[in-house]
Design a protein around this motif. Structure first.
Motif, short mmCIF file in Angstrom:
data_model
loop_
_atom_site.label_atom_id
_atom_site.label_comp_id
_atom_site.label_asym_id
_atom_site.label_seq_id
_atom_site.Cartn_x
_atom_site.Cartn_y
_atom_site.Cartn_z
N PHE A 36 0.85 -1.18 0.00
CA PHE A 36 0.00 0.00 0.00
C PHE A 36 0.89 1.24 0.00
N VAL A 93 0.90 5.27 0.97
CA VAL A 93 0.18 6.28 1.73
C VAL A 93 0.85 7.64 1.50
N ILE A 114 -4.54 6.74 -0.30
CA ILE A 114 -3.91 5.44 -0.10
C ILE A 114 -4.15 4.61 -1.35
N PRO A 141 -4.09 -2.72 -2.47
CA PRO A 141 -2.77 -3.36 -2.48
C PRO A 141 -2.33 -3.72 -3.90
N SER A 200 3.22 -1.02 4.06
CA SER A 200 2.70 0.31 3.77
C SER A 200 3.89 1.24 3.63
N VAL A 230 5.07 5.03 3.16
CA VAL A 230 4.49 6.31 3.50
C VAL A 230 5.42 7.44 3.10
N ASN A 247 2.99 -4.42 7.80
CA ASN A 247 1.69 -4.53 8.44
C ASN A 247 1.51 -5.91 9.06
N GLN A 291 -5.79 3.50 8.30
CA GLN A 291 -5.85 2.42 7.32
C GLN A 291 -6.23 1.17 8.12
#
Lengths: 279, 265
Positions: free
Chosen positions: A35, A37, A63, A66, A111, A113, A129, A226
Motif C-alpha cells: 500500500f 500512503v 492510499i 494493495p 505500507s 508512507v 503490516n 488504514q
C-alpha cells in the motif's frame, strides 16, 4: 479536485516489463503486497518511474493498493506537482523531491508512507503490516509516527497506554486491545496531558493503523487511518452447560450412540456432520 | 496547548473496494504503476528483519531538505540496498510482452477516526424454535477473559456480537446453556431439533426473520468447524449449546450441540 493526467503509459509499461515488475513466474514468496500512503499535507506530487511520467496529481491523504509486486529494483523520482508535467523526467526544470533506486523486497505486506521527518523534510518510510490473526474479542492498533512533531505517548484516562509510549518520528507501536471505543489522545512523551484528542474505536479482528502526519508547529498535523480486517479467530470454546442434567441417562445418551454410527458414515462421505434422531 | 489536529483531523477508513478508484476509475494501469513506484521508493530502507515480519521501526530514506525549506531537489539517494533474500529478478527482459497484465489497484482517500464507529446493526432480541419449545430473549455477548464465548445465564440466549447479525452475510452465532445451576437452560431442548425445523428470530426493529434447520450435529468442544465463525459468505444462523458426556469433576460437557439454519425465502 485536480485533474489527473497520465502520459507515456505504454512506454512506462514497457519499461516495467523490461525491469521485471510484471515478469511471470515469480513465486509467492518473492512478492509483497504493498500500500502507498501519501502523508505529506498540501503537496500533490508527480511520479516518474525510470524517467517516464507515471502519475500526475497523487494527492495528500490518498492510499493506493494493495499491489502485488515481485521483488525488483526501480528508479523512482517524485516531484512537486507541475501544471504541465513533461512526459520525461529529463525535461523537468525543477528538481526531484525524492530520487531513489530502491529494491522492493518479497514476502511482506507493506505500507510505504511519503511523510515528513521530525524536522519537516520529506522522506519515505516503509512499515510491515501485522496481519497475523488476533485473539477473539480483540483488535490490534498500530500507531505510526510520521509527522514533524516531537515524540508522543498515547494516553487514556490520565495514564499512558501500555505499549504505546515513546513514539518518535519514523517509529511505530503495535498492541492488541479488547474491541471497544477508547478515549485516547496524544501527549508529549513522558507526560499525560492530552495535546491532541484521538479517540479510537477498535473493531474486533481488525488491525487499525493510525498515521500521524503533517507538521504540528505549522498547523497541518492530522491523523489518518488504514484498516486491515478479517484477522479474527474463533472463541477458544463454547461452554454452555454446568449441571449434567443430560447425563448419564439423559436424552443425549441415546443420540450419542446413534450419532457415533451416523458420524462414521458422514466422515466417509466427506463431512464431519452427524444428525440426531428425534426421539 | 490546543492542536489544530483535534479539529482538523479528517479520519477516513480505508474502505472496501466499493469506494475504490474514485479518482482513476478506468485507468488501472496508471494506478498500478503509481503504487509500484511509491512502493519501490520506500522499500530500499527496509531492514531484513522487517521484511520478514515483526519489525517495529519504519525504514527511512533520508532525502534531506532544501535550503529554502520547500520541496526541492535532493541529491539522489540510491542506497538500493537489497534486502536479504529478495534478490531482484534479472533485468535482461525475459518477459513476454503479451504475457503481463496490470492488476487493479484501488486508490482512495485515507479514512478518519470519526468514521471508525461500528455501524448499527439489526440486533436480535428474541429467538424461538416452536417445534421443540425454545423461546427466550436474546442478549449480546462477547468473549470471556479466558477466551471462551460468553454465555448468558439459563434464561437467555447470547448473540455473539463480533460476528454477523442473524440474516447478515456470514455465520451468525447464538449460544445458550443446556443447563445451569441445576436447572434447564434456554437451549435445553436444542438437541431435539431436526432438519426442517423453523427458527424464528425477533429483531429490535420489530421484524422477524425465519430460518430452516439444515443440520444438527455434535462436535468435540475443540473441534467446531471453522465455517461456524466466518464473517462473510452465505447467511446462516448457528445455535450452539453443550451436550455429550458430562464430566462431573469439571462440571462440563465434553461436546457442543450445533444446529445450523439458513434463511427461508
Amino acid at each position: 479536485m485536480r485533474t489527473s493526467r497520465f502520459r507515456a503509459l505504454l512506454a512506462l509499461l514497457t519499461t516495467l516489463a523490461t525491469i521485471g515488475l510484471f515478469a511471470p513466474g515469480a513465486s509467492a514468496q518473492d512478492t509483497s503486497d504493498v500500500f502507498v500512503v501519501h502523508g505529506i499535507p498540501g503537496v500533490t506530487v508527480d511520479v516518474y518511474v525510470d524517467g517516464d511520467l507515471t502519475l500526475e496529481g497523487f494527492e495528500p491523504e490518498a492510499i493506493a493498493g494493495p499491489l502485488s509486486l515481485p521483488a525488483a529494483d526501480y528508479r523512482i523520482q517524485i516531484f512537486a506537482a507541475s501544471d504541465d508535467a513533461p512526459a520525461s523526467a529529463e525535461d523537468r526544470t525543477d528538481d526531484a523531491v525524492i530520487d531513489v533506486t530502491p529494491a522492493v523486497p518479497g514476502g511482506a505486506n507493506l505500507s510505504v508512507v511519503a511523510h515528513l521527518d521530525a524536522d519537516g523534510a520529506p522522506t519515505l518510510g516503509a512499515f510491515v503490516n501485522d496481519l497475523d490473526t488476533i485473539d477473539a474479542g480483540e483488535g490490534r492498533v498500530t500507531v505510526r509516527h510520521t509527522a514533524a512533531a516531537p515524540a508522543v505517548d498515547i494516553v487514556a484516562g490520565g495514564a499512558a497506554v501500555d505499549g504505546l509510549t515513546g513514539l518518535a518520528n519514523g517509529g511505530e507501536a503495535v498492541v492488541a486491545l479488547p474491541a471497544d471505543a477508547y478515549p485516547t489522545g496524544l501527549a508529549a512523551a513522558g507526560t499525560t496531558e492530552v495535546l491532541v484528542d484521538a479517540p479510537i474505536t477498535i473493531a474486533e479482528g481488525t488491525n487499525l493503523v493510525v498515521y500521524a502526519i503533517g507538521d504540528l508547529a505549522g498547523g497541518s498535523f492530522t491523523l489518518i487511518t488504514q484498516s486491515f480486517d478479517g484477522l479474527h479467530s474463533a472463541p477458544a470454546q463454547v461452554n454452555a452447560g454446568t449441571s449434567g442434567l443430560l447425563d448419564p441417562a439423559g436424552p443425549s445418551s441415546v443420540p450419542a450412540l446413534v450419532t457415533a454410527g451416523v458420524l462414521g458414515v458422514a466422515v466417509v462421505a466427506g463431512t464431519a456432520r452427524a444428525s440426531f434422531v428425534r426421539r | 496547548m490546543t492542536s489544530p489536529a483535534s479539529t482538523a483531523a479528517p479520519f477516513r477508513v480505508l474502505s472496501p473496494p466499493a469506494r475504490a478508484g474514485r479518482w482513476w476509475s478506468g485507468r488501472r494501469p496508471v494506478r498500478s504503476v503509481l503504487a509500484a513506484t511509491l512502493l519501490a521508493a520506500g522499500c530500499s530502507s527496509l531492514p531484513a528483519d522487517e521484511v520478514s515480519g515483526g519489525g517495529s521501526t519504519a525504514g527511512v530514506i533520508d532525502v534531506g531538505r532544501s535550503e529554502g525549506g520547500d520541496l526541492r531537489a535532493q541529491d539522489e539517494v540510491s542506497d538500493g540496498e537489497p534486502v536479504d533474500g529478495s534478490a531482484p529478478p534479472a533485468l535482461d527482459g525475459a518477459v513476454d510482452p503479451g504475457g503481463w497484465s496490470v492488476p487493479d489497484v484501488p486508490i482512495q482517500t485515507a479514512a478518519s477516526l470519526d468514521d471508525l464507529v461500528v455501524p448499527d446493526r439489526p440486533a436480535p432480541v428474541g429467538l424461538r424454535v416452536v417445534s421443540v419449545g425454545i423461546d427466550a430473549a436474546v442478549t449480546e455477548v462477547g468473549i470471556r477473559p479466558d477466551g471462551d464465548l460468553e454465555v448468558p445465564a439459563e434464561a437467555e440466549i447470547g448473540w455473539y456480537r463480533f460476528g454477523p447479525e442473524p440474516g447478515g452475510p456470514g455465520s451468525s452465532v447464538v449460544a445458550a446453556h443446556v443447563d445451569y445451576n441445576g436447572r434447564p437452560g434456554a437451549f435445553f431442548p436444542l438437541r431435539d431439533t431436526v432438519v426442517g425445523d423453523v427458527v424464528e428470530v425477533d429483531r429490535a426493529d420489530g421484524s422477524t426473520l425465519q430460518f430452516e434447520v439444515v443440520s444438527v450435529a455434535r462436535h468435540g468442544k475443540d473441534e467446531l468447524p471453522p465455517d461456524l465463525w466466518r464473517r462473510d459468505g452465505a447467511p446462516q444462523l448457528v445455535l450452539i449449546t453443550c451436550g455429550g458426556p458430562f464430566d462431573s469433576r469439571v462440571r462440563s460437557y465434553e461436546d457442543n450441540v450445533v444446529v445450523v439454519a439458513v434463511p427461508i425465502g
